[in-house]
Enzyme design. Structure first.
Site, PDB file in Angstrom:
ATOM      1  N   GLU A  69       0.833  -1.202   0.000  1.00 50.27           N
ATOM      2  CA  GLU A  69       0.000   0.000   0.000  1.00 50.27           C
ATOM      3  C   GLU A  69       0.866   1.249   0.000  1.00 50.27           C
ATOM      4  OE1 GLU A  69       0.813   1.523   2.964  1.00 50.27           O
ATOM      5  OE2 GLU A  69       1.806  -0.339   3.533  1.00 50.27           O
ATOM      6  N   GLU A  95       4.453  -0.592   1.499  1.00 54.22           N
ATOM      7  CA  GLU A  95       4.623  -0.858   0.065  1.00 54.22           C
ATOM      8  C   GLU A  95       4.564  -2.340  -0.283  1.00 54.22           C
ATOM      9  OE1 GLU A  95       8.130   0.929  -1.590  1.00 54.22           O
ATOM     10  OE2 GLU A  95       7.752   2.893  -0.696  1.00 54.22           O
TER      11      GLU A  95
END
Length: 353
Positions: free
Chosen positions: A176, A318
């Site tokens: 994310e 991430e």
């Protein structure tokens, strides 16, 4: 939102992985490899989990996928992050240019990488690696009003499911990007697990003590404002983020297709918590890859009764922690598939007492 009206027709069916006969065969195979009993430690329970996910005594890991969901959060206006909201779109650009940490690790480990615009507060230009599923230009400020409407929450879940349906392979990792998303994750954790805001909330992108105190005050006010939201979908709509909702839907779909789901850090853990609240069997398919440095992550893992593979003090998100753990997943599969047994190697086993 009336959850029963949504769940039966819209969420995919997920079969529990429990299979007593297969589990016995897998344990026998693991225990009779050329090693002392239990000597490969956590890799042994991981191999067992992979075998149960695939319902097979031999594990195949094909075409691993990395999907990064990006979105903005209205609560960023309350000063809960050390970075401005503009960083979200800037970091998405960095990922699409191949320059982020997740790009480096995806290339290293052979993961196909796609970035999803789940709700970035800017219009992004087309790119071969960008999937456009924008629900809105960021959620609303949850200190003042619900993050999203029930319709938006459902749309985000459905978008996550549709993305996974179109992916090849049988392994998927989720990451994310979104300034202030540790705030949404902390609120979801606090409400769904019943922990305090102080226990759920950490420094995020690097807040100092004064900023952390302010963040906790803001989140406590937001949690109180939405005290009536208790059912999973209501909680998601009131307190969540578009990227978290989309990731939860993706996890549900992946589990329904018997894919291995690699769970990253605190934000992905909050999505896993939402997915589990909607369909408890989804956790059978989740490999929790690391315990991060964000304050609430350890408690979240304890709540899920999850044993992470790594503890490297990561707090980047991430999906980076998921990919760093990938060699361990491969090793668990490989030793189960390829390591000799005492019988096949002609090695004497442990003597009886």
């Amino acid at each position: 939102m009336n959850a029963p009206d949504f769940l039966p027709s819209r969420l995919p069916a997920i079969e529990p992985t429990a299979n007593a006969s297969l589990e016995a065969r897998l344990r026998h195979k693991i225990d009779h490899k050329t090693k002392p009993l239990g000597a490969l430690g956590r890799l042994e329970s991981l191999a067992l989990q992979l075998g149960l996910i695939q319902q097979n005594e031999n594990i195949t890991l094909r075409e691993p996928q990395m999907v990064v969901f990006a979105a903005d959060h209205g609560i960023a206006a309350e000063g809960v992050s050390a970075y401005p909201q503009a960083v979200t779109v800037q970091m998405v650009g960095n990922m699409l240019a191949g320059g982020a940490a997740i790009n480096v690790f995806a290339r290293q480990h052979g993961f196909a990488l796609q970035v999803v615009d789940a709700g970035v507060a800017a219009d992004l230009p087309a790119h071969p690696q960008l999937l456009q599923h924008k629900i809105a230009h960021g959620t609303r400020n949850i200190r003042q009003e619900p993050a999203m409407t029930p319709t938006q929450a459902q749309a985000a879940l459905q978008a996550g499911m549709s993305i996974v349906k179109n992916l090849p392979g049988n392994v998927v990792a989720f990451g994310e990007m979104g300034i202030a998303n540790t705030s949404a994750a902390a609120l979801l954790f606090a409400r769904l697990a019943g922990v305090s805001v102080d226990d759920a909330t950490g420094r995020g992108t690097g807040l100092d003590d004064t900023q952390l105190t302010h963040k906790r005050q803001v989140l406590a006010a937001a949690l109180e404002r939405h005290a009536g939201a208790t059912q999973p979908l209501d909680v998601l709509a009131a307190l969540g983020g578009f990227e978290i909702a989309m990731m939860a839907g993706a996890m549900l779909q992946a589990a329904s297709e018997r894919r291995v789901v690699l769970v990253d850090g605190f934000i992905a853990g909050a999505a896993a918590l939402v997915a589990r609240a909607l369909s408890p069997s989804v956790q059978d398919y989740m490999v929790f890859c690391h315990q991060g440095d964000e304050h609430g992550h350890r408690l979240l893992l304890v709540h899920l009764k999850a044993q992470p593979l790594l503890a490297l003090d990561l707090r980047l998100g991430e999906g980076t922690g998921a990919l760093l753990a990938w060699p361990l997943v491969q090793s668990a599969a490989n030793f189960l598939n390829e390591m000799a047994s005492f019988e096949s190697a002609g090695v004497s086993g442990k003597e009886s007492a």
